[in-house]
Design an enzyme around this catalytic site. Sequence first.
Site, short mmCIF file in Angstrom:
data_model
loop_
_atom_site.label_atom_id
_atom_site.label_comp_id
_atom_site.label_asym_id
_atom_site.label_seq_id
_atom_site.Cartn_x
_atom_site.Cartn_y
_atom_site.Cartn_z
N ASP A 1 7.59 0.43 -5.12
CA ASP A 1 6.82 1.67 -5.17
C ASP A 1 7.05 2.31 -6.55
O ASP A 1 7.90 1.85 -7.32
CB ASP A 1 7.26 2.64 -4.05
CG ASP A 1 6.17 3.62 -3.67
OD1 ASP A 1 5.60 3.51 -2.56
OD2 ASP A 1 5.84 4.50 -4.50
N VAL B 1 -1.09 0.26 -1.60
CA VAL B 1 -1.03 1.55 -2.31
C VAL B 1 -2.20 2.41 -1.83
O VAL B 1 -2.96 2.00 -0.95
CB VAL B 1 -1.03 1.38 -3.85
CG1 VAL B 1 0.10 0.46 -4.30
CG2 VAL B 1 -2.36 0.85 -4.36
N HIS C 1 -5.55 -6.76 6.66
CA HIS C 1 -5.63 -5.40 7.19
C HIS C 1 -4.76 -5.23 8.43
O HIS C 1 -5.10 -5.70 9.51
CB HIS C 1 -7.11 -5.08 7.50
CG HIS C 1 -7.33 -3.68 7.95
ND1 HIS C 1 -8.30 -3.32 8.84
CD2 HIS C 1 -6.71 -2.53 7.60
CE1 HIS C 1 -8.25 -2.02 9.05
NE2 HIS C 1 -7.30 -1.52 8.31
#
Length: 745
Positions: A372, A429, A479
């Site tokens: 991150d 993200v 997904h």
Amino acid sequence: MIVAWNVPRVPRRYEESISMKEQDPAVACLYNGKAIQCLPMENGFVELKFDLEGDSVNKFNTLTINELREAVNVLKEQKDVRGLLLTSGKDCFIVGADVTEFLQHFKKTEDELVEWLLATDGVFSDIEDLPFPSVVAINGVALGGGFELCLSASYRIMSAETKVGLPETKLGIFPGWGGTVRLSRLSGADNAIEWIAGGEQYSCTDAMKIGAVDGAVAAADLRGAALKVLRDAADGKLDWKARRLEKISPLKLDKIEAGMVFEISKAFVAGKAGPNYPSPVAAIEVMQKGAGLMRDEALKIEAVTFAKIARTPTAASLVAVFLGDQMVKKIARKHTKEARPVKFGAVLGAGIMGGGIAYQSASRGIPVVMKDIAQKQLDLGMGEAVKLLDKQVERGKLTTAKMAETVARIKPALTYGDFGEVDFIVEAVVESEKIKKTVLADVESLIREDAILASNTSTISITLLAEALRRPENFCGMHFFNPVPRMPLVEIIRGKKSSPAAIATGVAYAQAMGKTPIVVNDCAGFLVNRVLFPYFDGFLKLVSDGVDFKRIDKVMEKWGWPMGPAYLLDVVGIDTGHHAAAVMKAAFPDRMGHDSKTAMDLMFEATRFGQKNGKGFYAYAPQKKGPPKKEADPAVPEMLNAVQRAEKEVTDQDIIDRMMLPMLLECSRCLEEDIVSTPVEVDISLLYGLGFPPFRGGIFRYVDALGTPNVLAAAEKHAELGKLYEPTTQLRDLAKAGKTFHAGV
Ligand SMILES: NC(=O)c1ccc[n+]([C@@H]2O[C@H](COP(=O)([O-])OP(=O)(O)OC[C@H]3O[C@@H](n4cnc5c(N)ncnc54)[C@H](O)[C@@H]3O)[C@@H](O)[C@H]2O)c1
């Protein structure tokens, strides 16, 4: 090594080695079938072995049941048999009745079903009534009918590594081959109710605690231990006849106790299962009615009620879901042919989704770097993983050592240090095309040429994102659904340039994480969100037509959804929903979106983002435990006046039709456009991704149950509502031909 024995039924220690000689192949088989062999052993003992030819598992299909009947008839005629050992030639013992045969059986009349059940009951009772003792060596899973057979033997010894149980209620039925009768007599009504109504699988410790099995040993010692018990029973050291008497006699419960146990548990289980799942309560009623009766009379009660329950739409639906799940897994396996190994994964973004995906990968043994740009997010991501693991430790499902191992598999990072070594990267993200394209291109330049890159975008086209890449063939969509650890579905999205290897690796990684992957072709919203937003559009149009959103929620929850559409939007997040709705409107302007302001627009403008900030369609009060408490907010009806016309007369059925038609028609469009290949994949995707009610079997099963001509008529009735309600050619064709989406059922 003996792990444990139940006392006092079986002596505590058996260290003496087994001198009994194994069967001699020279000795003729007593019975030699395609599923069962009966082999004489030394000293008058006989082994009945289940080993279904041409199959990887043993199951009770018609062949096996018929052969068991024949084999038992042969045994009944034998003069000098002293004991029967029941074994399996496979890794499992018996996985249960053959579910693929269920739907045909369930089409029988009630009388035919009762006859069919009692015929098999007769075989199991014949084993129980043999003039010599019997012992089952449960080497692998024994479930459903497989465990019901075990219950008919005098003793059950299981491998400590396996599980047993009666999961029938998960298929909308209950044990119908004596399970309710025998388990309640062996283990007590309260334990039998818990096992049968809950439908879980149990370890040897659990099974021994309630007396469902008599002993557990390491797999290598199973045969010897089972033979030892058999010999002791035959020698009179164990009173197997007394045990049989217990099983064929009425339950040992006085009237007051019985009233307490059955009535209290019926109320509790009914509350938990809800009105759409009648089988757990029916099972308790069967045990209650049969409690004071001898075995054979109790078996009749079980059969009669089973025949009614098996013919309910719920049973047909849950069986269809089970078979659909297997079919989808089979389809997924076919996609994995070119899969590359994923030994080291990476996740970009340590938010809700990235954190969840990292946890899922690590908890299934695949180490993962979690990258991150903000330390705070990394701390949050790790904190969430630790919280999830802690819960498992608390529940005794994980040891602290295993928890530490799992945590150590997640490597938080602020830099791309390890990215040269990873096999698979999931980008999670923020949902912005620009940011995602930049991040994906950056990462691509750092990873190996053969590494696969995937995006967890909820709406953005994979083909579009691939434009930023030099190797678009190594890129696909992946997904996941929120919350990742709980939601079983993962959509694997094939962009225009995604290679079979990228899809195969995505599917294989999802499977390795314990998920059910469905491969879909690229389009806005992919499959699940593409069909969800028309449903929301149906909702917003109803609200604009003056219908109270709380009423819509109530009607749709009664219909079966775990939460109504207003509540669902609050849980998803109004901001997220608003953004995704705009993407869907841009992609499908002919039917999605609205010409005027909607209730969702109003909520968004008022920063009522739903559960996440405490107010949306409803208000949410934080609670000490569990999700925030949902309450009506008096400010909302007034606010909605700005977009609501005077209420039109709508019936509850109108609400259901106006909500469900847009969704099911969009599902049909996805089939027509080859976004998804089969109706069964659509059914399972909505069940696993959206919580579509299982008792309805899936959206196309629902359409099929209504009848395609009736669904077409309903769509035509609402034609004035616009393109969202326009029947597809596929629906028209099926309706005209009187056909269903699922051919043949
Ligand atoms: N939340 C859901 O219900 C849900 C469901 C399915 C898919 N998604 C999708 O998953 C993605 C992530 O959603 P989320 O809800 O986890 O968002 P989030 O806001 O919780 O997390 C996004 C994370 O990405 C990090 N980030 C931003 N730029 C970065 C960069 N350049 N490199 C590394 N990290 C970066 C942020 O710091 C943040 O931690 C989105 O595309 C979203 O559409 C979300």
